[in-house]
Write an enzyme that holds these catalytic residues in place. Structure first.
Site, mmCIF file in Angstrom:
data_model
loop_
_atom_site.group_PDB
_atom_site.id
_atom_site.type_symbol
_atom_site.label_atom_id
_atom_site.label_comp_id
_atom_site.label_asym_id
_atom_site.label_seq_id
_atom_site.Cartn_x
_atom_site.Cartn_y
_atom_site.Cartn_z
ATOM 1 N N SER A 1 5.164 5.251 3.725
ATOM 2 C CA SER A 1 5.372 5.538 2.305
ATOM 3 C C SER A 1 5.681 7.015 2.076
ATOM 4 O O SER A 1 5.263 7.887 2.838
ATOM 5 C CB SER A 1 4.131 5.170 1.500
HETATM 6 N N1 SAH Z 1 0.415 2.111 4.374
HETATM 7 C C1 SAH Z 1 1.607 2.169 5.191
HETATM 8 C C2 SAH Z 1 2.822 1.592 4.479
HETATM 9 C C3 SAH Z 1 3.500 0.613 5.374
HETATM 10 S S1 SAH Z 1 4.744 -0.416 4.654
HETATM 11 C C4 SAH Z 1 1.853 3.573 5.702
HETATM 12 O O1 SAH Z 1 1.180 4.508 5.249
HETATM 13 O O2 SAH Z 1 2.681 3.740 6.604
HETATM 14 C C5 SAH Z 1 3.801 -1.890 4.311
HETATM 15 C C6 SAH Z 1 3.218 -2.629 5.488
HETATM 16 O O3 SAH Z 1 2.609 -3.808 4.943
HETATM 17 C C7 SAH Z 1 4.214 -3.116 6.531
HETATM 18 O O4 SAH Z 1 3.827 -2.607 7.785
HETATM 19 C C8 SAH Z 1 4.101 -4.642 6.469
HETATM 20 O O5 SAH Z 1 4.229 -5.259 7.736
HETATM 21 C C9 SAH Z 1 2.709 -4.826 5.908
HETATM 22 N N2 SAH Z 1 2.449 -6.120 5.265
HETATM 23 C C10 SAH Z 1 3.241 -6.843 4.437
HETATM 24 N N3 SAH Z 1 2.632 -7.986 4.064
HETATM 25 C C11 SAH Z 1 1.406 -8.002 4.660
HETATM 26 C C12 SAH Z 1 0.310 -8.904 4.698
HETATM 27 N N4 SAH Z 1 0.328 -10.060 4.041
HETATM 28 N N5 SAH Z 1 -0.772 -8.581 5.427
HETATM 29 C C13 SAH Z 1 -0.824 -7.425 6.119
HETATM 30 N N6 SAH Z 1 0.171 -6.524 6.152
HETATM 31 C C14 SAH Z 1 1.282 -6.795 5.424
#
Ligand code: SAH
Length: 218
Positions: free
Chosen positions: A68
């Site tokens: 993010s």
């Molecule tokens: N907090 C992260 C943002 C990553 S983007 C950071 O600081 O880098 C969002 C992430 O959510 C992705 O890696 C995606 O695979 C995950 N995601 C999406 N749906 C999900 C679910 N149902 N359970 C767990 N993770 C999920």
């Protein structure tokens, strides 16, 4: 070829410029700014991307996912701290950066990621950096992390179209859930407070996150 580290794109000075920018963009909580000046964001992505780590933008990680944007991390962390939580659950570990920032500020962070490879990479980062209060597991975020429930606060960093019911169950009374809600056209950050009479919902700013998807990828 010089690495990003060699040319100073990942130095404390570069990180401090990001902090100044966040302040200019309205981030006020000094605890958030201090935490983000400590956590080495460039270590939460591939080396090829590290020279861009302190730009105010989301950057691609593996498996089509994103770390993010710093402003979003800062803003969400500010809202988290207003609730003074001790035990936090994050859905969507991704790179692990948001979890690492939270780990600087609360007692315990549990983080669930659906893509096993991302969980493993993030876990290695937490160990390498000594972030011992951040735990991660592969799982379907719709199910939360029941064994460790209840939580003071749950934060999602992927956007579902509707609030996942099971997550609300894993919140303490007076607990807060902070999540982006919507589809890939329009999303807002929503803060939901669980009271003993029901749920209070508050709409914060417009945001953009990857979708919250069902099922685990191994
Ligand atoms: N907090 C992260 C943002 C990553 S983007 C950071 O600081 O880098 C969002 C992430 O959510 C992705 O890696 C995606 O695979 C995950 N995601 C999406 N749906 C999900 C679910 N149902 N359970 C767990 N993770 C999920």
């Amino acid at each position: 070829m010089k690495s990003a580290v060699g040319i100073g794109m990942t130095s404390q000075r570069t990180r401090n410029r990001m902090i100044e920018r966040l302040q200019n963009q309205g981030i006020k909580d000094q605890r958030v700014l201090a935490a983000m000046s400590r956590v080495p964001r460039h270590l939460f992505m591939d080396e090829a991307m590290a020279h861009r780590a302190y730009e105010d933008t989301a950057l691609p990680i593996k498996h089509g996912q994103y770390i993010s944007q710093p402003w979003v991390v800062a803003r969400m962390t500010e809202v988290v701290l207003e609730c003074e939580p001790k035990k936090v659950l994050e859905i969507g570990t991704g790179s692990g950066y948001q979890a690492a920032v939270l780990g600087q500020l609360v007692e315990q962070v549990f983080s669930v990621e659906r893509i096993d490879d991302l969980t493993r990479i993030a876990r290695r980062r937490f160990i390498k950096l000594g972030y011992m209060n951040v735990r991660t597991k592969t799982g379907d975020g719709f199910q939360g992390w029941n064994n460790e429930a209840p939580y003071d606060l749950i934060i999602a960093t992927a956007a579902p179209e509707n609030v996942p019911e099971e997550l609300l169950k894993q919140l303490k009374v007076d607990g807060v859930m902070l999540l982006p809600l919507g589809d890939n056209q329009s999303q807002s950050l929503v803060k939901i407070t669980k009271t003993n009479k029901g749920y209070l919902e508050e709409k914060l700013e417009a945001v953009f996150f990857v979708p919250f998807l069902q099922g685990v990828v191994r």
